[in-house]
Design a protein around this motif. Sequence first.
Motif, PDB file in Angstrom:
ATOM      1  N   LEU A  36      54.023  -2.684   9.001  1.00 61.94           N
ATOM      2  CA  LEU A  36      53.823  -2.519  10.435  1.00 61.94           C
ATOM      3  C   LEU A  36      53.900  -3.863  11.132  1.00 61.94           C
ATOM      4  CD1 LEU A  36      53.135  -0.362  12.589  1.00 61.94           C
ATOM      5  CD2 LEU A  36      50.730  -0.992  12.275  1.00 61.94           C
ATOM      6  N   ARG A  37      54.799  -3.959  12.102  1.00 63.67           N
ATOM      7  CA  ARG A  37      54.962  -5.179  12.886  1.00 63.67           C
ATOM      8  C   ARG A  37      53.925  -5.192  14.009  1.00 63.67           C
ATOM      9  NH1 ARG A  37      60.994  -6.007  14.828  1.00 63.67           N
ATOM     10  NH2 ARG A  37      60.300  -4.546  16.448  1.00 63.67           N
ATOM     11  N   ALA A  38      53.653  -6.347  14.567  1.00 63.54           N
ATOM     12  CA  ALA A  38      52.610  -6.499  15.583  1.00 63.54           C
ATOM     13  C   ALA A  38      52.840  -5.611  16.804  1.00 63.54           C
ATOM     14  CB  ALA A  38      52.503  -7.959  16.004  1.00 63.54           C
ATOM     15  N   ASP A  39      54.109  -5.289  17.083  1.00 62.08           N
ATOM     16  CA  ASP A  39      54.407  -4.462  18.260  1.00 62.08           C
ATOM     17  C   ASP A  39      54.324  -2.966  17.969  1.00 62.08           C
ATOM     18  OD1 ASP A  39      56.661  -4.048  16.718  1.00 62.08           O
ATOM     19  OD2 ASP A  39      58.097  -4.752  18.216  1.00 62.08           O
ATOM     20  N   GLY A  40      53.889  -2.609  16.753  1.00 63.49           N
ATOM     21  CA  GLY A  40      53.731  -1.197  16.405  1.00 63.49           C
ATOM     22  C   GLY A  40      54.928  -0.565  15.735  1.00 63.49           C
ATOM     23  N   ALA A  41      55.986  -1.311  15.524  1.00 62.74           N
ATOM     24  CA  ALA A  41      57.183  -0.785  14.863  1.00 62.74           C
ATOM     25  C   ALA A  41      57.071  -0.956  13.354  1.00 62.74           C
ATOM     26  CB  ALA A  41      58.432  -1.500  15.371  1.00 62.74           C
ATOM     27  N   TRP A  42      57.583   0.029  12.622  1.00 61.82           N
ATOM     28  CA  TRP A  42      57.650  -0.082  11.163  1.00 61.82           C
ATOM     29  C   TRP A  42      59.005  -0.683  10.784  1.00 61.82           C
ATOM     30  CZ3 TRP A  42      53.754   0.589   7.817  1.00 61.82           C
ATOM     31  CH2 TRP A  42      52.620   1.268   8.262  1.00 61.82           C
ATOM     32  N   ILE A  43      58.958  -1.733   9.979  1.00 62.53           N
ATOM     33  CA  ILE A  43      60.156  -2.468   9.582  1.00 62.53           C
ATOM     34  C   ILE A  43      60.211  -2.493   8.058  1.00 62.53           C
ATOM     35  CG2 ILE A  43      61.436  -4.622   9.811  1.00 62.53           C
ATOM     36  CD1 ILE A  43      60.858  -3.275  12.482  1.00 62.53           C
ATOM     37  N   GLY A  44      61.361  -2.206   7.479  1.00 63.57           N
ATOM     38  CA  GLY A  44      61.397  -2.126   6.028  1.00 63.57           C
ATOM     39  C   GLY A  44      62.729  -2.464   5.404  1.00 63.57           C
ATOM     40  N   ARG A  45      62.708  -2.360   4.096  1.00 64.34           N
ATOM     41  CA  ARG A  45      63.907  -2.558   3.284  1.00 64.34           C
ATOM     42  C   ARG A  45      63.927  -1.514   2.186  1.00 64.34           C
ATOM     43  NH1 ARG A  45      66.281  -7.637   4.232  1.00 64.34           N
ATOM     44  NH2 ARG A  45      64.927  -9.172   5.271  1.00 64.34           N
ATOM     45  N   LYS A  46      65.130  -1.180   1.730  1.00 63.07           N
ATOM     46  CA  LYS A  46      65.286  -0.174   0.690  1.00 63.07           C
ATOM     47  C   LYS A  46      65.749  -0.815  -0.615  1.00 63.07           C
ATOM     48  CE  LYS A  46      67.998   2.445   3.283  1.00 63.07           C
ATOM     49  NZ  LYS A  46      68.811   3.596   3.764  1.00 63.07           N
ATOM     50  N   ALA A  47      65.491  -0.100  -1.697  1.00 66.66           N
ATOM     51  CA  ALA A  47      65.973  -0.545  -2.999  1.00 66.66           C
ATOM     52  C   ALA A  47      67.487  -0.763  -2.917  1.00 66.66           C
ATOM     53  CB  ALA A  47      65.633   0.495  -4.060  1.00 66.66           C
ATOM     54  N   GLY A  48      67.948  -1.836  -3.513  1.00 63.67           N
ATOM     55  CA  GLY A  48      69.350  -2.228  -3.411  1.00 63.67           C
ATOM     56  C   GLY A  48      69.543  -3.398  -2.478  1.00 63.67           C
ATOM     57  N   ASP A  49      68.630  -3.544  -1.517  1.00 61.92           N
ATOM     58  CA  ASP A  49      68.610  -4.730  -0.654  1.00 61.92           C
ATOM     59  C   ASP A  49      68.102  -5.902  -1.505  1.00 61.92           C
ATOM     60  OD1 ASP A  49      67.693  -6.784   1.113  1.00 61.92           O
ATOM     61  OD2 ASP A  49      67.444  -5.327   2.721  1.00 61.92           O
TER      62      ASP A  49
ATOM     63  N   PRO B 197      64.355  -1.551  11.367  1.00 64.68           N
ATOM     64  CA  PRO B 197      63.373  -0.555  11.799  1.00 64.68           C
ATOM     65  C   PRO B 197      63.499   0.727  10.972  1.00 64.68           C
ATOM     66  CG  PRO B 197      64.463  -1.539  13.690  1.00 64.68           C
ATOM     67  CD  PRO B 197      65.215  -2.011  12.483  1.00 64.68           C
ATOM     68  N   VAL B 198      62.364   1.344  10.692  1.00 62.23           N
ATOM     69  CA  VAL B 198      62.333   2.585   9.920  1.00 62.23           C
ATOM     70  C   VAL B 198      61.713   3.673  10.790  1.00 62.23           C
ATOM     71  CG1 VAL B 198      61.484   3.726   7.837  1.00 62.23           C
ATOM     72  CG2 VAL B 198      62.064   1.287   7.772  1.00 62.23           C
ATOM     73  N   ASP B 199      62.460   4.739  11.014  1.00 64.44           N
ATOM     74  CA  ASP B 199      61.938   5.893  11.752  1.00 64.44           C
ATOM     75  C   ASP B 199      61.232   6.792  10.748  1.00 64.44           C
ATOM     76  OD1 ASP B 199      61.423   8.198  13.173  1.00 64.44           O
ATOM     77  OD2 ASP B 199      63.409   8.311  14.106  1.00 64.44           O
ATOM     78  N   LEU B 200      59.908   6.729  10.763  1.00 65.12           N
ATOM     79  CA  LEU B 200      59.147   7.463   9.747  1.00 65.12           C
ATOM     80  C   LEU B 200      59.232   8.973   9.910  1.00 65.12           C
ATOM     81  CD1 LEU B 200      55.923   5.281   9.347  1.00 65.12           C
ATOM     82  CD2 LEU B 200      58.063   5.198   8.049  1.00 65.12           C
ATOM     83  N   THR B 201      59.752   9.430  11.046  1.00 64.22           N
ATOM     84  CA  THR B 201      59.927  10.877  11.219  1.00 64.22           C
ATOM     85  C   THR B 201      61.193  11.377  10.531  1.00 64.22           C
ATOM     86  OG1 THR B 201      61.189  10.708  13.294  1.00 64.22           O
ATOM     87  CG2 THR B 201      58.779  10.731  13.455  1.00 64.22           C
ATOM     88  N   LYS B 202      62.033  10.443  10.051  1.00 56.76           N
ATOM     89  CA  LYS B 202      63.312  10.840   9.456  1.00 56.76           C
ATOM     90  C   LYS B 202      63.407  10.504   7.968  1.00 56.76           C
ATOM     91  CE  LYS B 202      65.842  10.588  13.805  1.00 56.76           C
ATOM     92  NZ  LYS B 202      66.989   9.989  14.558  1.00 56.76           N
TER      93      LYS B 202
END
Length: 286
Positions: free
Chosen positions: A17-30, A60-65
Amino acid sequence: MRFTAYQDGTTEGLATLRADGAWIGRKAGDPLYPGPLDDLIAKGPSALRAAHEALLGGAPVDLTKVAIKPPLLRSGKIICVGLNYADHSAESGFKQPDYPTLFSRFATGFIGHNEAMVRPKVSTQLDYEGELVAVIGKGGRHIAKAAALDHVIGYSIFNDGSIRDYQMKTPQWTVGKNFDGTGAFGPWFVTADELPPGCKGLRLQTRLNRTVVQSAMIDEMVFDVATLIATISEAMTLEAGDLIVTGTPSGVGMARKPPLYMKAGDVVEIEIDKIGVLSNPVVDEV
């Protein structure tokens, strides 16, 4: 820091979770994907901090998707505490024990946030139990109560879904507590430094179909997090990644008149202040 494990299609990922409330991530393979939380917690707080920084440079990661997964799936020990709120002991017909009532769960029964809890074919007595989870970050044996919280790296939420008729078939509760698809865990892992010591001062609430069915302060535990760690470590060496599922307050479905068991179509939510909301629909086993 807050982390959530997710799966996008067949690829696992980790977001923070970033300070502005956005979820930021990386996936396996990165190349900068830091790996699953199980591995990071085993390596300690510095690995979590490095992972947080690496993830903030991701997308950014859209956790609804995506599918949100349980934060940890390879814990060596999952130690659950029964009868840890006096009102729950009373409603269950038990004398309040003067030593923690401990039993085990297994990760094969875990499900993530928004994943369906499964009412099995063999029973209609699927019950909810909202609980705080303490995650061990530093192992040890004979841990002093005064130092016990130094061994906690973070916290999460658990719904200890219980098949009551199977739980009560024998004096040991293992079977009724370990049906597939009944242990909801998540939605995130929150590091201990973001929360009050032992999560005291926070409220736990369970809602079934938006109606509050459990509500208690973490302070109401008979055996607080520090006491549980000190007591359990008298017997066994705690290790990084071990989970202590700390018990549920009064209001469970089994104790109600008439009983209030979960059924297909229900939605159960567990909320703990400053941690989050764990939500799961209920389906029947097919």
